[in-house]
Scaffold this motif. Structure first.
Motif, PDB file in Angstrom:
ATOM      1  N   GLU A   1       0.825  -1.211   0.000  1.00 30.75           N
ATOM      2  CA  GLU A   1       0.000   0.000   0.000  1.00 30.75           C
ATOM      3  C   GLU A   1       0.863   1.266   0.000  1.00 30.75           C
ATOM      4  O   GLU A   1       0.504   2.265  -0.606  1.00 30.75           O
ATOM      5  N   HIS A   2       2.035   1.179   0.666  1.00 31.87           N
ATOM      6  CA  HIS A   2       2.924   2.348   0.713  1.00 31.87           C
ATOM      7  C   HIS A   2       3.388   2.790  -0.664  1.00 31.87           C
ATOM      8  O   HIS A   2       3.841   3.917  -0.832  1.00 31.87           O
ATOM      9  N   TYR A   3       3.325   1.894  -1.619  1.00 31.15           N
ATOM     10  CA  TYR A   3       3.888   2.196  -2.934  1.00 31.15           C
ATOM     11  C   TYR A   3       2.821   2.412  -3.992  1.00 31.15           C
ATOM     12  O   TYR A   3       3.139   2.634  -5.140  1.00 31.15           O
ATOM     13  N   ARG A   4       1.570   2.342  -3.545  1.00 27.58           N
ATOM     14  CA  ARG A   4       0.505   2.376  -4.538  1.00 27.58           C
ATOM     15  C   ARG A   4       0.553   3.633  -5.398  1.00 27.58           C
ATOM     16  O   ARG A   4       0.437   3.563  -6.621  1.00 27.58           O
ATOM     17  N   ARG A   5       0.782   4.765  -4.753  1.00 28.34           N
ATOM     18  CA  ARG A   5       0.785   6.010  -5.525  1.00 28.34           C
ATOM     19  C   ARG A   5       1.829   5.987  -6.649  1.00 28.34           C
ATOM     20  O   ARG A   5       1.693   6.680  -7.641  1.00 28.34           O
ATOM     21  N   PHE A   6       2.864   5.145  -6.482  1.00 28.12           N
ATOM     22  CA  PHE A   6       3.920   5.158  -7.496  1.00 28.12           C
ATOM     23  C   PHE A   6       3.507   4.445  -8.772  1.00 28.12           C
ATOM     24  O   PHE A   6       3.987   4.770  -9.837  1.00 28.12           O
ATOM     25  N   TRP A   7       2.652   3.462  -8.656  1.00 29.35           N
ATOM     26  CA  TRP A   7       2.231   2.840  -9.897  1.00 29.35           C
ATOM     27  C   TRP A   7       0.929   3.455 -10.396  1.00 29.35           C
ATOM     28  O   TRP A   7       0.489   3.163 -11.488  1.00 29.35           O
ATOM     29  N   GLU A   8       0.351   4.323  -9.582  1.00 30.04           N
ATOM     30  CA  GLU A   8      -0.895   4.927 -10.030  1.00 30.04           C
ATOM     31  C   GLU A   8      -0.680   6.251 -10.746  1.00 30.04           C
ATOM     32  O   GLU A   8      -0.931   6.363 -11.931  1.00 30.04           O
ATOM     33  N   THR A   9      -0.168   7.235 -10.011  1.00 29.92           N
ATOM     34  CA  THR A   9      -0.156   8.567 -10.601  1.00 29.92           C
ATOM     35  C   THR A   9       1.174   8.949 -11.215  1.00 29.92           C
ATOM     36  O   THR A   9       1.237   9.373 -12.360  1.00 29.92           O
ATOM     37  N   SER A  10       2.254   8.752 -10.458  1.00 31.30           N
ATOM     38  CA  SER A  10       3.480   9.452 -10.828  1.00 31.30           C
ATOM     39  C   SER A  10       4.349   8.688 -11.822  1.00 31.30           C
ATOM     40  O   SER A  10       5.459   9.087 -12.096  1.00 31.30           O
ATOM     41  N   PHE A  11       3.835   7.601 -12.337  1.00 28.18           N
ATOM     42  CA  PHE A  11       4.705   6.799 -13.179  1.00 28.18           C
ATOM     43  C   PHE A  11       5.159   7.537 -14.442  1.00 28.18           C
ATOM     44  O   PHE A  11       6.331   7.530 -14.795  1.00 28.18           O
ATOM     45  N   ASP A  12       4.237   8.213 -15.079  1.00 28.62           N
ATOM     46  CA  ASP A  12       4.601   8.889 -16.317  1.00 28.62           C
ATOM     47  C   ASP A  12       5.632   9.982 -16.093  1.00 28.62           C
ATOM     48  O   ASP A  12       6.555  10.140 -16.864  1.00 28.62           O
ATOM     49  N   ARG A  13       5.441  10.714 -14.996  1.00 30.29           N
ATOM     50  CA  ARG A  13       6.423  11.756 -14.725  1.00 30.29           C
ATOM     51  C   ARG A  13       7.789  11.168 -14.400  1.00 30.29           C
ATOM     52  O   ARG A  13       8.815  11.745 -14.732  1.00 30.29           O
ATOM     53  N   LEU A  14       7.799  10.003 -13.784  1.00 30.21           N
ATOM     54  CA  LEU A  14       9.074   9.336 -13.512  1.00 30.21           C
ATOM     55  C   LEU A  14       9.786   9.015 -14.828  1.00 30.21           C
ATOM     56  O   LEU A  14      10.972   9.291 -14.997  1.00 30.21           O
ATOM     57  N   GLU A  15       9.058   8.475 -15.745  1.00 28.19           N
ATOM     58  CA  GLU A  15       9.631   8.158 -17.055  1.00 28.19           C
ATOM     59  C   GLU A  15      10.246   9.404 -17.686  1.00 28.19           C
ATOM     60  O   GLU A  15      11.391   9.383 -18.128  1.00 28.19           O
ATOM     61  N   GLU A  16       9.474  10.476 -17.684  1.00 30.28           N
ATOM     62  CA  GLU A  16       9.968  11.740 -18.232  1.00 30.28           C
ATOM     63  C   GLU A  16      11.262  12.172 -17.561  1.00 30.28           C
ATOM     64  O   GLU A  16      12.230  12.529 -18.213  1.00 30.28           O
ATOM     65  N   TYR A  17      11.238  12.096 -16.240  1.00 29.19           N
ATOM     66  CA  TYR A  17      12.410  12.526 -15.481  1.00 29.19           C
ATOM     67  C   TYR A  17      13.645  11.738 -15.894  1.00 29.19           C
ATOM     68  O   TYR A  17      14.722  12.289 -16.129  1.00 29.19           O
ATOM     69  N   LEU A  18      13.496  10.442 -16.016  1.00 26.11           N
ATOM     70  CA  LEU A  18      14.651   9.621 -16.377  1.00 26.11           C
ATOM     71  C   LEU A  18      15.134   9.963 -17.770  1.00 26.11           C
ATOM     72  O   LEU A  18      16.330  10.025 -18.031  1.00 26.11           O
ATOM     73  N   GLN A  19      14.213  10.179 -18.652  1.00 27.64           N
ATOM     74  CA  GLN A  19      14.551  10.587 -20.004  1.00 27.64           C
ATOM     75  C   GLN A  19      15.469  11.803 -19.932  1.00 27.64           C
ATOM     76  O   GLN A  19      16.529  11.845 -20.556  1.00 27.64           O
ATOM     77  N   GLU A  20      15.053  12.755 -19.108  1.00 31.00           N
ATOM     78  CA  GLU A  20      15.805  13.992 -18.966  1.00 31.00           C
ATOM     79  C   GLU A  20      17.197  13.728 -18.385  1.00 31.00           C
ATOM     80  O   GLU A  20      18.196  14.194 -18.912  1.00 31.00           O
ATOM     81  N   VAL A  21      17.251  12.937 -17.341  1.00 36.09           N
ATOM     82  CA  VAL A  21      18.520  12.646 -16.690  1.00 36.09           C
ATOM     83  C   VAL A  21      19.479  11.953 -17.652  1.00 36.09           C
ATOM     84  O   VAL A  21      20.672  12.222 -17.670  1.00 36.09           O
ATOM     85  N   GLN A  22      18.956  11.078 -18.461  1.00 35.31           N
ATOM     86  CA  GLN A  22      19.846  10.319 -19.334  1.00 35.31           C
ATOM     87  C   GLN A  22      20.391  11.125 -20.507  1.00 35.31           C
ATOM     88  O   GLN A  22      21.499  10.893 -20.943  1.00 35.31           O
ATOM     89  N   THR A  23      19.612  12.071 -21.006  1.00 30.75           N
ATOM     90  CA  THR A  23      20.078  12.821 -22.168  1.00 30.75           C
ATOM     91  C   THR A  23      20.808  14.080 -21.766  1.00 30.75           C
ATOM     92  O   THR A  23      21.743  14.501 -22.416  1.00 30.75           O
ATOM     93  N   ASN A  24      20.403  14.659 -20.668  1.00 26.96           N
ATOM     94  CA  ASN A  24      21.000  15.880 -20.153  1.00 26.96           C
ATOM     95  C   ASN A  24      22.257  15.549 -19.345  1.00 26.96           C
ATOM     96  O   ASN A  24      22.589  14.397 -19.158  1.00 26.96           O
ATOM     97  N   GLY A  25      23.009  16.579 -18.920  1.00 25.24           N
ATOM     98  CA  GLY A  25      24.176  16.349 -18.073  1.00 25.24           C
ATOM     99  C   GLY A  25      25.338  15.735 -18.824  1.00 25.24           C
ATOM    100  O   GLY A  25      26.124  14.989 -18.292  1.00 25.24           O
ATOM    101  N   ASP A  26      25.499  16.117 -20.098  1.00 21.14           N
ATOM    102  CA  ASP A  26      26.403  15.418 -20.987  1.00 21.14           C
ATOM    103  C   ASP A  26      26.996  16.422 -21.952  1.00 21.14           C
ATOM    104  O   ASP A  26      26.888  16.320 -23.151  1.00 21.14           O
ATOM    105  N   SER A  27      27.674  17.422 -21.392  1.00 23.50           N
ATOM    106  CA  SER A  27      28.001  18.600 -22.188  1.00 23.50           C
ATOM    107  C   SER A  27      29.193  18.403 -23.125  1.00 23.50           C
ATOM    108  O   SER A  27      29.403  19.181 -24.031  1.00 23.50           O
ATOM    109  N   ASP A  28      30.018  17.368 -22.920  1.00 18.10           N
ATOM    110  CA  ASP A  28      31.180  17.235 -23.782  1.00 18.10           C
ATOM    111  C   ASP A  28      30.976  16.253 -24.933  1.00 18.10           C
ATOM    112  O   ASP A  28      31.922  15.826 -25.566  1.00 18.10           O
ATOM    113  N   GLY A  29      29.769  15.869 -25.167  1.00 15.08           N
ATOM    114  CA  GLY A  29      29.456  15.121 -26.376  1.00 15.08           C
ATOM    115  C   GLY A  29      29.653  13.622 -26.295  1.00 15.08           C
ATOM    116  O   GLY A  29      29.458  12.937 -27.274  1.00 15.08           O
TER     117      GLY A  29
END
Lengths: 117, 117
Positions: free
Chosen positions: B85-113
């Motif tokens: 039950e403690h984790y329910r909100r993670f598979w319900e609401t915030s999953f899509d935003r988590l995906e987005e966030y990871l997308q950002e983390v993986q492509t960003n932070g990489d300034s030297d090519g």
DNA sequence: CAGTTATTTAACTATTTGGTTTTATACACC
DNA sequence: GGTGTATAAAACCAAATAGTTAAATAACTG
């Protein structure tokens, strides 16, 4: 679907260190070192736990410079929830009658042992 | 409450044979031999699985002549449900935003090519 | 390039797990 | 009491797990 998925998920959850890691990740993405900090345990040990969690699909790892940030992915827990659902009626309604039944089986001796609803 | 209880429960559930045994027991109390029948596995092996399930509190064993009928006790699954039950909100609401966030983390932070997927 | 930090891999060890076969126990039946 | 049936215990084995330390990889920093 595949039975092995639940195997991996349940066995990943069967360790207190790993459950603690998930609890930490519920607060937000963080690095391996920070995840390791609360435990009296070497870095590589935590690294292995993370690998188990990753194999179960419970975490996703990014890459940011020399860090590999870990994030919770609770999707597999949905599968656990679905599996659990099959048993819900047993802890809800029929538990008391189950107790009664066992009482009867243990003292009495003539049933064929196929009671159910 | 005790962390070890969840350890026992989760690791008992982490085996397909044992989950199949629970599924069978959901249909009703039965003997060890009948439980063993669907598996290509010796009797003692099943006996050990039952011991694991018993240690986790997931089954209760009666005694009836030379049989030890096993019954499901789903009470421990309630603890699993509560933990989940403690984790329910993670598979319900915030999953899509988590995906987005990871997308950002993986492509960003990489300034030297140096590129990485 | 050399040094520092973060993390993983390798090699090793001890313990646990999941299976086996063989032996023991408990009960029922004749 | 002897025999058959149901189950558990013992002894053993291979593979997996959870940990260790030491070395390797990858990236930043001066």
């Amino acid at each position: 679907m595949t039975p092995d998925r639940l195997d991996n998920i349940f066995s990943a959850l069967a360790d207190p260190t790993r459950r603690a890691i998930l609890a930490r990740l519920a607060l937000g993405t963080t690095s391996v070192t920070e995840l390791a900090e609360p435990f009296r345990m070497s870095g590589p040990a935590v690294s292995k736990h993370l690998k188990v969690l990753e194999r179960a699909g419970l975490i996703i790892r990014g890459r940011e410079a020399q860090w590999r940030p870990c994030s919770l992915d609770a999707a597999p827990l949905k599968e656990v929830r679905d599996w659990l659902e099959h048993y819900r009626r047993f802890w809800e309604t029929s538990f008391d009658r189950l107790e009664e039944y066992l009482q009867e089986v243990q003292t009495n001796g003539d049933s064929d042992g196929t009671d159910q609803r």
